[in-house]
Structures are given as C-alpha cells and as structure tokens.
Design a protein around this motif. Structure first.
Motif, PDB file in Angstrom:
ATOM      1  N   GLU A 180      39.284  16.432  31.289  1.00  7.48           N
ATOM      2  CA  GLU A 180      38.491  17.081  32.050  1.00  7.48           C
ATOM      3  C   GLU A 180      38.121  15.709  32.139  1.00  7.48           C
ATOM      4  N   ARG A 182      34.632  13.057  34.418  1.00  8.58           N
ATOM      5  CA  ARG A 182      33.284  13.297  34.740  1.00  8.58           C
ATOM      6  C   ARG A 182      33.140  11.537  35.648  1.00  8.58           C
ATOM      7  N   TYR A 184      29.487   9.333  37.298  1.00 12.64           N
ATOM      8  CA  TYR A 184      27.678   8.888  36.344  1.00 12.64           C
ATOM      9  C   TYR A 184      27.085   8.301  37.280  1.00 12.64           C
TER      10      TYR A 184
END
Ligand SMILES: C[S@@+](CC[C@H](N)C(=O)[O-])C[C@H]1O[C@@H](n2cnc3c(N)ncnc32)[C@H](O)[C@@H]1O
Length: 249
Positions: A180, A182, A184
């Motif tokens: 996965e 991600r 930020y």
C-alpha cells in the motif's frame, strides 16, 4: 551502512520526537497493520527512539529486540524490557530463523544496498514468520530536493520507487506480500523552518559532500519559496510504501 546517516541520527536524538510528525503517523499505521494478536519474538530494525517500539512491544511476551545504527537514538528509547542492539540493520549480527515477527518503520530507505539487505532481514524470520516494513520512497522531500539541485546547495538522500523495493521483497522465495502506498504533506511557514525540521528529524543528510556557503544557502531558500510557496505555506511531501507479509513455511 553510511556513517553520515548514523551521525545525522546521533545529532537528532533530542529533537527527533518533536520533529518526526510524519514518522509518528507512519508508526501508528505500521502498528495497525501488524494486526491485533501476540507477535512472539520480535525484531525491529531502525527502532530509533521508539515511536513504533512503544506501540508493538507491549504486545509481545517473547523477547523484543530493538536494533538501530545510532546508539544515541537507542539511548532515548523509553520502553522497558526491550533489548537494545546498536548494529547495522544491513548486516544484523543475529541468527537466521530466530524471530517470529520483523518490523521496521521509516528506516530501511537509508540502506545502502537494500537489494542485499532486505532478503537478509527476511531470512531472520522463522518459516511462516510475519513482517511489516515501511519505507519512504522516491518523491519524498521532492520540494527541497529540487531547490537543492537548482541552487547547488547540496543534495538529498537518493530514494527509490516503491516498485523497486517491492521487486526486492517479492524475489524472496515463498514470500507473500501486500503493498500500500501513502502520501503525507506537511506545511511550513518558511524554507528555513522546513530545513530545520528535516535536520531535527535526522533527515537532512543527503549522502553527498556538503557544499556550504551563504550564497548557496540563500539561493536554496529563495528557490524553494518562489516555486512552492502558497496559501498554506511551504509543502514538504513524504511518500511511504507499506509492506505486510509473511515468509514461506
Ligand atoms: C526516521 S528514523 C525512524 C525511527 C523509528 N523507526 C520511528 O518510526 O520513529 C530512522 C532510523 O533508522 C536508523 N537507521 C538508518 N540506517 C540504519 C541501518 N543501516 N541499520 C540500522 N538502523 C538504521 C537511524 O539511525 C534512525 O534511528
């Protein structure tokens, strides 16, 4: 292992926790991915001052080994009962097959030869052992890296695409892998503040030789602010890849 990396984290010992906002979020997500059950004998690589350790260690009855390159960072790890090991995670002085669970958050992107080190680390797991590994990937710190390049101020640590790490792990025989990604984004009032925060979290080290000089420093600050400044301030992007998996039985 790069000695500059160790020095950067030794220096960040007393400032890391307050500066490492993204790393704290990553640690929480990493602990969630580790699941709810007991973890057995755990090895954490790049434990630093324990953002992940304090979430995982209470969940194991077996030994919990917190390994880090920086003795200073380990000295700031507040979790009782954890075995601290100052060593290079690329060549861990540990017996293959001796852990049930391997964890690492925001650390392995500092490996100099991950294509060798990642399989070596997985080899420390017993057959059927599980792992959660999170690494920062290409695109992390893209804004200051761009400004450093155009101003000649220096460089940032070269990061690899998530797919490169995935291939290294997927090549280990019998490995099962979930992936996965991600992103930020932090915002800072100025380039100076962004750079200060990076240094305080140990991430200001770029690998190359520093090229100091006030003119280059000022050019770096202007380039960063002129190109990326906006209503919310100056962005600083992090990209992380989360791997959860197990090794063959
Ligand atoms: C960004 S900090 C992350 C610390 C902690 N895992 C967290 O989530 O806050 C990266 C850590 O990796 C460690 N590190 C970097 N290269 C390493 C290596 N080759 N072996 C072991 N630790 C390493 C650094 O010393 C530092 O403590």
């Amino acid at each position: 292992m790069d000695k500059g990396v160790r020095r950067a984290f030794d220096r960040a010992r007393d400032t890391y926790r307050e500066a490492a906002r993204v790393q704290a979020e990553v640690a929480v997500e990493c602990a969630r991915l580790a699941g709810g059950g007991p973890l057995g004998r755990v090895l954490e690589i790049g434990a630093g001052c324990g953002l992940l350790t304090e979430l995982l260690a209470p969940r194991t009855a077996g030994p919990y080994v917190a390994l880090d390159l920086s003795l200073a960072m380990l000295g700031a790890l507040p979790v009782p009962g954890v075995l601290r090991l100052a060593a290079d995670g690329e060549a861990p002085p540990l017996r293959p097959g001796s852990f049930d669970f391997l964890a690492s958050a925001s650390a392995m992107q500092w490996f100099v030869r991950p294509e060798v080190a990642l399989p070596t680390c997985l080899d420390l797991l017993r057959p059927g052992g599980g792992f959660v590994l999170v690494l920062f990937t290409e695109g992390t710190l893209a804004e200051p890296a761009w400004a450093a390049r155009v101003s000649g101020f220096g460089s940032f640590w070269p990061l690899r695409p998530a797919g490169a790490y995935e291939s290294m792990l997927a090549a280990v025989p019998g490995v099962l892998l979930q992936v996965e990604e991600r992103e930020y984004v932090l915002h800072f009032p100025s380039a100076r503040e962004a750079l200060r925060s990076l240094r305080r979290s140990g991430a200001g080290f770029g690998g190359g030789r520093p090229r100091p000089g006030k003119a280059r420093y000022r050019a770096f600050l202007s380039a960063y602010e002129e190109r990326f400044g906006g209503e919310r301030g100056l962005p600083l992007t992090y990209r992380a890849v989360f791997f959860r998996g197990s090794v063959g039985r």
